[in-house]
Motif scaffolding. Structure first.
Motif, mmCIF file in Angstrom:
data_model
loop_
_atom_site.group_PDB
_atom_site.id
_atom_site.type_symbol
_atom_site.label_atom_id
_atom_site.label_comp_id
_atom_site.label_asym_id
_atom_site.label_seq_id
_atom_site.Cartn_x
_atom_site.Cartn_y
_atom_site.Cartn_z
ATOM 1 N N ALA A 112 28.373 48.013 46.584
ATOM 2 C CA ALA A 112 29.331 48.721 47.434
ATOM 3 C C ALA A 112 30.636 47.949 47.581
ATOM 4 C CB ALA A 112 28.705 48.980 48.803
ATOM 5 N N SER A 113 30.528 46.643 47.837
ATOM 6 C CA SER A 113 31.735 45.831 48.020
ATOM 7 C C SER A 113 32.530 45.727 46.725
ATOM 8 C CB SER A 113 31.361 44.432 48.506
ATOM 9 O OG SER A 113 30.629 44.479 49.703
ATOM 10 N N GLY A 114 31.817 45.538 45.601
ATOM 11 C CA GLY A 114 32.494 45.440 44.319
ATOM 12 C C GLY A 114 33.219 46.726 43.963
ATOM 13 N N ARG A 115 32.554 47.848 44.198
ATOM 14 C CA ARG A 115 33.177 49.144 43.899
ATOM 15 C C ARG A 115 34.402 49.371 44.775
ATOM 16 N NH1 ARG A 115 28.533 53.588 44.004
ATOM 17 N NH2 ARG A 115 30.307 54.924 43.439
ATOM 18 N N GLN A 116 34.329 48.934 46.017
ATOM 19 C CA GLN A 116 35.477 49.097 46.907
ATOM 20 C C GLN A 116 36.688 48.333 46.387
ATOM 21 O OE1 GLN A 116 35.138 47.211 50.763
ATOM 22 N NE2 GLN A 116 36.488 48.719 51.717
ATOM 23 N N VAL B 127 28.670 28.279 54.423
ATOM 24 C CA VAL B 127 29.098 29.659 54.591
ATOM 25 C C VAL B 127 29.363 30.261 53.219
ATOM 26 C CG1 VAL B 127 31.477 28.880 54.997
ATOM 27 C CG2 VAL B 127 30.821 31.212 55.599
ATOM 28 N N VAL B 128 28.852 31.463 52.984
ATOM 29 C CA VAL B 128 29.012 32.147 51.703
ATOM 30 C C VAL B 128 29.577 33.539 51.958
ATOM 31 C CG1 VAL B 128 27.851 33.030 49.641
ATOM 32 C CG2 VAL B 128 27.083 30.870 50.681
ATOM 33 N N ASP B 129 30.779 33.775 51.459
ATOM 34 C CA ASP B 129 31.456 35.077 51.579
ATOM 35 C C ASP B 129 32.116 35.334 50.228
ATOM 36 O OD1 ASP B 129 32.868 37.323 52.239
ATOM 37 O OD2 ASP B 129 33.820 36.493 54.016
ATOM 38 N N VAL B 130 31.328 35.860 49.290
ATOM 39 C CA VAL B 130 31.738 35.937 47.891
ATOM 40 C C VAL B 130 32.959 36.819 47.676
ATOM 41 C CG1 VAL B 130 30.974 36.715 45.604
ATOM 42 C CG2 VAL B 130 29.438 35.348 47.034
ATOM 43 N N LEU B 131 33.025 37.953 48.396
ATOM 44 C CA LEU B 131 34.169 38.866 48.266
ATOM 45 C C LEU B 131 34.873 39.030 49.609
ATOM 46 C CD1 LEU B 131 32.578 41.707 46.032
ATOM 47 C CD2 LEU B 131 34.079 39.867 45.299
ATOM 48 N N SER B 132 35.731 38.046 50.050
ATOM 49 C CA SER B 132 36.343 37.108 49.123
ATOM 50 C C SER B 132 36.650 35.742 49.763
ATOM 51 C CB SER B 132 37.674 37.669 48.607
ATOM 52 O OG SER B 132 37.521 38.869 47.916
ATOM 53 N N PHE B 133 36.282 35.532 51.049
ATOM 54 C CA PHE B 133 36.773 34.357 51.761
ATOM 55 C C PHE B 133 36.425 33.049 51.059
ATOM 56 C CE2 PHE B 133 35.982 31.021 55.023
ATOM 57 C CZ PHE B 133 37.290 30.808 55.418
ATOM 58 N N ILE C 252 37.210 47.083 43.248
ATOM 59 C CA ILE C 252 37.636 47.566 41.935
ATOM 60 C C ILE C 252 38.387 48.886 42.074
ATOM 61 C CG2 ILE C 252 36.809 48.428 39.714
ATOM 62 C CD1 ILE C 252 34.512 46.337 39.973
ATOM 63 N N GLY C 253 37.871 49.775 42.922
ATOM 64 C CA GLY C 253 38.538 51.047 43.151
ATOM 65 C C GLY C 253 39.903 50.895 43.787
ATOM 66 N N GLY C 254 40.096 49.793 44.529
ATOM 67 C CA GLY C 254 41.382 49.539 45.165
ATOM 68 C C GLY C 254 42.359 48.790 44.290
ATOM 69 N N GLY C 255 41.950 48.502 43.037
ATOM 70 C CA GLY C 255 42.842 47.821 42.113
ATOM 71 C C GLY C 255 42.665 46.319 42.059
ATOM 72 N N TYR C 256 41.534 45.810 42.563
ATOM 73 C CA TYR C 256 41.341 44.364 42.624
ATOM 74 C C TYR C 256 40.154 43.907 41.782
ATOM 75 C CZ TYR C 256 44.625 44.856 46.426
ATOM 76 O OH TYR C 256 45.738 45.155 47.170
ATOM 77 N N ALA C 257 40.069 44.456 40.567
ATOM 78 C CA ALA C 257 38.982 44.078 39.662
ATOM 79 C C ALA C 257 39.026 42.590 39.322
ATOM 80 C CB ALA C 257 39.060 44.917 38.381
ATOM 81 N N GLU C 258 40.226 42.008 39.266
ATOM 82 C CA GLU C 258 40.330 40.586 38.937
ATOM 83 C C GLU C 258 39.691 39.720 40.018
ATOM 84 O OE1 GLU C 258 43.588 37.198 37.509
ATOM 85 O OE2 GLU C 258 44.281 39.192 38.099
ATOM 86 N N ASP C 259 39.753 40.161 41.272
ATOM 87 C CA ASP C 259 39.093 39.416 42.344
ATOM 88 C C ASP C 259 37.592 39.365 42.120
ATOM 89 O OD1 ASP C 259 41.466 38.943 43.622
ATOM 90 O OD2 ASP C 259 41.154 40.388 45.225
ATOM 91 N N VAL C 260 37.013 40.488 41.721
ATOM 92 C CA VAL C 260 35.574 40.538 41.461
ATOM 93 C C VAL C 260 35.230 39.662 40.255
ATOM 94 C CG1 VAL C 260 33.617 42.046 40.942
ATOM 95 C CG2 VAL C 260 35.435 42.843 42.465
ATOM 96 N N ALA C 261 36.072 39.679 39.244
ATOM 97 C CA ALA C 261 35.831 38.858 38.054
ATOM 98 C C ALA C 261 35.847 37.371 38.401
ATOM 99 C CB ALA C 261 36.873 39.173 36.983
#
Length: 254
Positions: free
Chosen positions: A215-219, A34-40, A221-230
Motif C-alpha cells: 500500500a505504501s509503495g503504491r502510494q 527505529v525503522v521507517d523505510v518509507l521514508s524517514f 509510486i502513484g504520486g511520482g516518487y518511484a525513485e524513493d521506493v527504489a
C-alpha cells in the motif's frame, strides 16, 4: 498478572510497532532502533552518509521553522513543496540530489516520536539499505543480550483517523535488522515478536517487489516518487549507521 507483560523480558532482541510501542519497550531497553523505510530512516541514511547532521522533529507545522532556526539548520519541507531555496524534503531521492547541507531538520511525526520515546537510551536509524551495518554495530556495542536488550521499532503509517497502520515495508525493514542480529546472538535471543518479524523478512523472496506492491509503495509510486521506493529497497547498499547524539543523527563510530 504482572503489569510489565509487554516488555518481552528475558530476550535480548525485542520488537514492537509505532510510538506507543516504543514508549512501552524503551524503559527496559539498552538501545532502540527505529525503522521507517518509507521514508524517514531511509532519508536519514542518505543524509548522514553524505555527512549531514539530521535533527528529527515531531511536528510538520510552523514550529519546525523556529526549531530549525534555533538549531542553525536548514529545514526539510514536504515532498511537493521543494523549491530552489528549499530543495531538502523527506524524499530520499530529493536529498540525494539536493545541495549538501551540514545541518538539516527532518520533520517526521512517527520516526521522530519513536526516537524521542527512547529517553536516555541510544537510538539508531535502521532501514533495508543499512540493516546489516546496523546489526553489526549493535553487536560490537554489546547490545542484544537479556542484560542489554535492543528494542527494534517498526514505525508503521497512519490511517486518516490517526490510528496506526502496520506497514509491510517496516515489517520487512525491522525483520532485516533482526534476522542479521539472530546470526550473532542465536534464536533464543529473539522474543516471539522479533522472531516473527525476522521470519517475515526471510520468507519474502523479493523484498523490493513486495515493498513496491505494498500500500505504501503504491502510494508513493502513484504520486511520482518511484525513485524513493527504489532507494529504500537497495539491499544493504549503505554502510552508514546513524545514531542520535545531542539531538541529531550522526554517523556512528566504533
Amino acid at each position: 498478572m504482572d503489569d510489565d507483560w509487554y516488555l518481552q523480558t528475558g530476550h535480548g532482541v525485542r520488537f514492537e510497532w509505532g510510538p506507543t510501542g516504543a514508549k512501552r519497550l524503551a524503559p527496559g531497553a539498552a538501545c532502540l532502533v527505529v525503522v521507517d523505510v518509507l521514508s524517514f530512516t531511509t532519508a536519514v541514511t542518505v543524509a548522514v552518509e553524505a555527512g549531514t547532521r539530521v535533527f528529527p522533529y515531531r511536528w510538520r507545522d510552523e514550529t519546525a521553522a523556529t526549531f530549525a532556526e534555533e538549531a542553525g539548520a536548514d529545514l526539510a519541507v514536504g515532498r511537493r513543496m521543494a523549491s530552489a531555496s528549499s530543495p531538502w524534503t523527506l524524499s530520499p531521492a530529493a536529498l540525494r540530489h539536493a545541495p549538501f547541507t551540514p545541518r538539516l531538520v527532518l520533520p517526521s511525526p512517527n520516526g521522530s516520536a519513536i526516537a524521542a520515546a527512547a529517553g536516555e537510551a541510544p537510538v539508531a536509524a535502521g532501514a533495508l539499505r543499512n540493516a546489516t551495518a546496523v546489526s553489526h554495530w549493535l553487536v560490537r556495542q554489546g547490545y542484544g543480550t537479556p542484560e542489554r536488550p535492543i528494542a527494534v521499532i517498526a514505525s508503521g503509517e497512519r490511517w486518516p483517523d490517526g490510528s496506526l497502520r502496520p506497514a509491510v515495508e517496516d515489517l520487512l525493514g525491522t525483520g532485516a535488522v533482526i534476522a542479521a542480529l539472530r546470526h550473532a546472538h542465536g534464536d533464543k535471543a529473539l522474543s516471539p515478536e522479533a522472531a516473527l518479524a525476522a521470519a517475515a523478512f526471510e520468507a519474502t523472496p523479493d523484498v523490493a517487489a513486495a515493498v513496491s506492491a505494498s500500500a505504501s509503495g503504491r502510494q508513493l509510486i502513484g504520486g511520482g516518487y518511484a525513485e524513493d521506493v527504489a532507494i529504500a529497497t537497495e539491499p544493504d547498499a549503505c554502510a552508514a549507521v546513524p545514531v542520535l547524539a545531542d539531538g541529531a543523527f550522526t554517523l556512528a563510530h566504533g
